[in-house]
Design a protein around this motif. Structure first.
Motif, PDB file in Angstrom:
ATOM      1  N   MET A  25       0.847  -1.285   0.230  1.00 51.93           N
ATOM      2  CA  MET A  25      -0.022  -0.154   0.037  1.00 51.93           C
ATOM      3  C   MET A  25       1.025   1.347  -0.131  1.00 51.93           C
ATOM      4  O   MET A  25       0.573   1.977  -0.727  1.00 51.93           O
ATOM      5  CB  MET A  25      -0.821   0.065   1.352  1.00 51.93           C
ATOM      6  N   GLU A  26       1.867   1.276   0.807  1.00 51.97           N
ATOM      7  CA  GLU A  26       2.826   2.427   0.916  1.00 51.97           C
ATOM      8  C   GLU A  26       3.397   2.762  -0.454  1.00 51.97           C
ATOM      9  O   GLU A  26       3.665   3.660  -0.798  1.00 51.97           O
ATOM     10  CB  GLU A  26       3.781   2.090   1.928  1.00 51.97           C
ATOM     11  N   LEU A  42       0.979   4.125  -2.719  1.00 52.99           N
ATOM     12  CA  LEU A  42       1.081   5.581  -2.313  1.00 52.99           C
ATOM     13  C   LEU A  42       1.882   6.213  -2.911  1.00 52.99           C
ATOM     14  O   LEU A  42       1.509   7.418  -3.472  1.00 52.99           O
ATOM     15  CB  LEU A  42       0.881   5.619  -0.828  1.00 52.99           C
ATOM     16  N   LEU A  86      10.730   6.196   1.359  1.00 53.75           N
ATOM     17  CA  LEU A  86       9.992   5.055   2.013  1.00 53.75           C
ATOM     18  C   LEU A  86      10.951   3.685   1.924  1.00 53.75           C
ATOM     19  O   LEU A  86      10.956   3.281   3.214  1.00 53.75           O
ATOM     20  CB  LEU A  86       8.751   4.716   0.837  1.00 53.75           C
ATOM     21  N   PHE A 103      -6.327   5.022   1.183  1.00 50.89           N
ATOM     22  CA  PHE A 103      -6.450   3.493   0.942  1.00 50.89           C
ATOM     23  C   PHE A 103      -7.328   2.959   2.128  1.00 50.89           C
ATOM     24  O   PHE A 103      -7.533   3.672   3.259  1.00 50.89           O
ATOM     25  CB  PHE A 103      -4.936   3.176   1.090  1.00 50.89           C
ATOM     26  N   GLN A 104      -7.531   1.692   2.062  1.00 51.21           N
ATOM     27  CA  GLN A 104      -8.186   1.185   3.258  1.00 51.21           C
ATOM     28  C   GLN A 104      -7.538   1.159   4.450  1.00 51.21           C
ATOM     29  O   GLN A 104      -8.168   1.324   5.592  1.00 51.21           O
ATOM     30  CB  GLN A 104      -8.388  -0.544   2.799  1.00 51.21           C
ATOM     31  N   ALA A 105      -6.196   1.139   4.719  1.00 54.70           N
ATOM     32  CA  ALA A 105      -5.541   1.499   5.818  1.00 54.70           C
ATOM     33  C   ALA A 105      -4.861   3.038   5.709  1.00 54.70           C
ATOM     34  O   ALA A 105      -4.694   3.460   4.677  1.00 54.70           O
ATOM     35  CB  ALA A 105      -4.723   0.508   5.980  1.00 54.70           C
ATOM     36  N   ALA A 126      -1.672   3.524   6.095  1.00 53.41           N
ATOM     37  CA  ALA A 126      -0.414   3.789   5.387  1.00 53.41           C
ATOM     38  C   ALA A 126       0.215   4.954   5.644  1.00 53.41           C
ATOM     39  O   ALA A 126       0.983   5.620   4.646  1.00 53.41           O
ATOM     40  CB  ALA A 126      -0.826   3.546   4.007  1.00 53.41           C
ATOM     41  N   LEU A 127       0.313   5.489   7.071  1.00 51.85           N
ATOM     42  CA  LEU A 127       0.992   6.683   7.474  1.00 51.85           C
ATOM     43  C   LEU A 127       2.604   6.035   7.491  1.00 51.85           C
ATOM     44  O   LEU A 127       2.466   4.811   8.095  1.00 51.85           O
ATOM     45  CB  LEU A 127       0.541   7.185   8.589  1.00 51.85           C
ATOM     46  N   PHE A 128       3.740   6.886   7.294  1.00 51.25           N
ATOM     47  CA  PHE A 128       4.938   6.255   7.663  1.00 51.25           C
ATOM     48  C   PHE A 128       5.378   6.290   8.961  1.00 51.25           C
ATOM     49  O   PHE A 128       5.186   7.416   9.747  1.00 51.25           O
ATOM     50  CB  PHE A 128       6.106   7.067   6.883  1.00 51.25           C
TER      51      PHE A 128
END
Lengths: 371, 256
Positions: free
Chosen positions: A262-263, A266, A281, B82-84, B86-88
């Motif tokens: 997902m990341e 993104l 990332l 997104f569904q989650a 997804a933060l870093f």
């Protein structure tokens, strides 16, 4: 008092009482009574008296003082006795029981909030001292041949006498060979991992090659490196490079795949370039893996450098010193070198771990598992 | 804003072809709030990913903002949630919201301004310095919405953003999302599998069904723009919800 504490208290007093009965030591076959050692006699008497704890309570720090008195008396007595007797060993066992009892009572007090959390550091220190005292008394009291196991005081004296030599060895082995080899090996592993990750062709070609290099036996490689790079530190650094390269390569390759699907998606939605995604990332996500390799390598590097010095070296270096002094049966210096090497390795590991905690503060393993 | 004509997408897998989407014809006009609803496997997420150029269609055509999805992505003309969250985890909330701005090369002053504005839109002022793992799931998802809003794209694509949250938090975030939509005038494409959520939020509801993934009904909502949470008990709301349910049932075969 818990059951364990009762047992330890009874053993501490009981062993001291038995110790009073037996011969304390002997010199040239003639027995010496404990009364000739006022400190040891005082310890034994007080330890027996400590059985009073079953009637009146006293502070756990008194146990610490009592155990310390025992240790000081027994180590001090070593200077005048040739052979320790049964009384001596019972006294040693007694003081060990009391030290244990103190550690037990202290950890219980901390758990109950009766003692400051910070006093907890005393416990491992006590353990270390207890080991050293036992080592010192057994090697000297029972006259263990110093070639088999020298006493800590002998090692310490040798350490101080040969400070200059050891410092030069540390400089040669740790600063020149280990650090330079470590930086080059880890750096190369890291850079190749990024190249491997970029190109599937390299992945197929380089990963098996890296695997092959890591499987090369260290003691086979070391003499060859001496042929190639000469007697001085570059050949040792080369061995360290070979040892540290592969763990770094494999860990970094695994780490670069650690970023989630997902990341990555993104970053794609931002139309982010390869290098932007790498730096924002994938490398941060790989950091725990990279530090894992750095920690493994910090100890591997020292082993590699020391072993490599067995195969030809100028007349300086920890490996050289160990191999030459063991030939002269100067075991105290060998042990001193080993202690310094272990200390240097531990400090190295600890520094890497400290940097890791600062860099990967966000990782669940560092921040204590909070999701 | 988005125009799909005869769109189809077939995944080639080891077990043979899977038809994820077939013959999708759809218009999303500027300023609309369009929900995609259907059971899992109906292709609603896949369609959103085609708009975002995260999947390539195998037939038909689609334009996003008048260009191909690839160009739309290169132009940064949509934000994706997104569904989650997804933060870093190594960036605090402020720097997470700054992420797209850094990638897209915004200046420092502009960044600061935009972070402040987007965090205000999702009511996260005062949490700038917190790390994601210090916030609740709902707050994390709000932060990820702020991140998608930061570069001010006209189109917002949301893939079941509240799916993992409990119903109370979800109700709250739904009404906040409507306010945000009214305030920003964005076009929103929203994937969900909750009928009340779809009806409550949307101006248009696209009902989809699986095997093969296709559109079975497109419902224009007759609900007013102003929607308090209580609107979910009105007959009008229930009538639309009923039609959505009928659409889902019609597309669903029970012989499995």
């Amino acid at each position: 008092m818990s059951l364990l504490q009762r047992i330890l208290a009874a053993a501490g007093a009981g062993l001291a009482a038995i110790g009073l009965v037996f011969t304390f030591a002997s010199t040239e076959g003639a027995p010496i009574a404990v009364w000739e050692f006022p400190l040891a006699a005082a310890y034994l008497a007080l330890a027996v008296a400590s059985a009073a704890r079953f009637r009146v309570q006293f502070s756990l720090w008194l146990d610490a003082a009592l155990a310390a008195l025992g240790a000081v008396a027994l180590v001090g007595a070593l200077d005048t006795i040739q052979q320790a007797g049964a009384g001596y060993w019972f006294a040693l066992a007694s003081s060990w029981m009391l030290a244990w009892l103190f550690a037990e009572r202290l950890s219980q007090a901390i758990a109950r909030g009766q003692a400051a959390e910070l006093t907890g550091v005393v416990i491992p220190v006590i353990f270390g001292i207890a080991i050293l005292v036992a080592w010192e008394t057994i090697t000297r009291g029972a006259n263990v041949p110093r070639v088999l196991l020298p006493s800590p005081s002998g090692i310490g004296a040798s350490l101080i006498d040969n400070m200059g030599k050891i410092a030069a060895d540390l400089q040669q082995t740790f600063v020149k060979s280990v650090l330079s080899g470590y930086v080059m090996g880890c750096g190369a592993g890291f850079a190749i991992a990024i190249a491997v990750d970029r190109s599937p062709f390299l992945k197929r070609g380089l990963l098996p090659l890296g695997n092959f290099i890591s499987a090369l036996p260290l003691i086979g490689i070391a003499p060859i490196m001496v042929m190639w790079f000469g007697f001085d530190w570059p050949s040792k650094a080369a061995v360290v490079v070979i040892m540290t390269f592969f763990p770094m390569l494999v860990n970094t390759v695994a780490g670069l795949n650690a970023a989630g699907r997902m990341e990555r998606d993104l970053m794609r939605t931002y139309a982010s370039g390869y290098w932007q995604t790498l730096f924002t990332l994938r490398l941060p996500a790989a950091a725990p893996f990279v530090f894992n390799a750095l920690k493994i390598n910090s100890t591997l590097a020292l082993i590699g450098a020391i072993v490599a010095e067995f195969f030809g070296t100028p007349i300086v270096g920890m490996g050289f010193r160990i191999s030459s002094e063991i030939g002269k049966l100067n075991v105290e210096l060998v042990w001193a070198e080993i202690a310094v090497a272990a200390l240097a390795g531990s400090v190295f590991y600890w520094v890497v771990a400290l940097v890791e905690r600062a860099v990967t503060f966000w990782h669940p393993s560092v921040r204590g598992g909070r999701a | 804003m988005v125009e799909a004509k005869g769109l189809g997408l077939t995944f080639k897998t080891a077990d043979g072809d899977v038809i994820a989407l077939t013959d999708v014809n759809l218009d999303i006009r500027k300023g609309e709030f369009v929900s995609f609803i259907g059971p899992s496997g109906c292709g609603k997420t896949t369609f959103l990913r085609v708009i975002a150029d995260l999947e390539q269609p195998t037939s038909g055509s689609i334009t996003v903002n008048g260009t191909s999805p690839a160009d739309a992505r290169a132009n940064r003309s949509y934000g994706y949630v997104f569904q989650a969250p997804a933060l870093f985890p190594w960036r605090n909330i402020e720097r997470n919201v700054a992420l797209p701005l850094e990638i897209m090369g915004y200046g420092a002053a502009d960044r600061k301004d935009r972070i402040e504005k987007s965090l205000a839109l999702v009511n996260l002022e005062g949490f700038e310095k917190k790390f994601p793992w210090q916030l609740s799931g709902g707050m994390q998802q709000r932060a990820s919405i702020a991140r998608a809003l930061a570069f001010d794209a006209d189109l917002l694509l949301m893939d079941e953003p509240f799916g993992a949250l409990d119903e109370i938090v979800r109700d709250h975030l739904n009404s906040e999302l409507l306010k945000l939509w009214a305030a920003t005038q964005k076009t929103i494409a929203f994937v969900t599998h909750s009928i009340p959520e779809a009806v409550y939020l949307s101006t248009k509801i696209v009902v989809m069904s699986p095997r093969p993934g296709r559109v079975t009904d497109v419902i224009e909502s007759t609900l007013p723009a102003e929607r308090p949470l209580e609107i979910r008990e009105t007959p009008e709301f229930l009538a639309i919800a009923h039609r959505v349910r009928e659409g889902l049932r019609a597309g669903h075969s029970y012989d499995e």
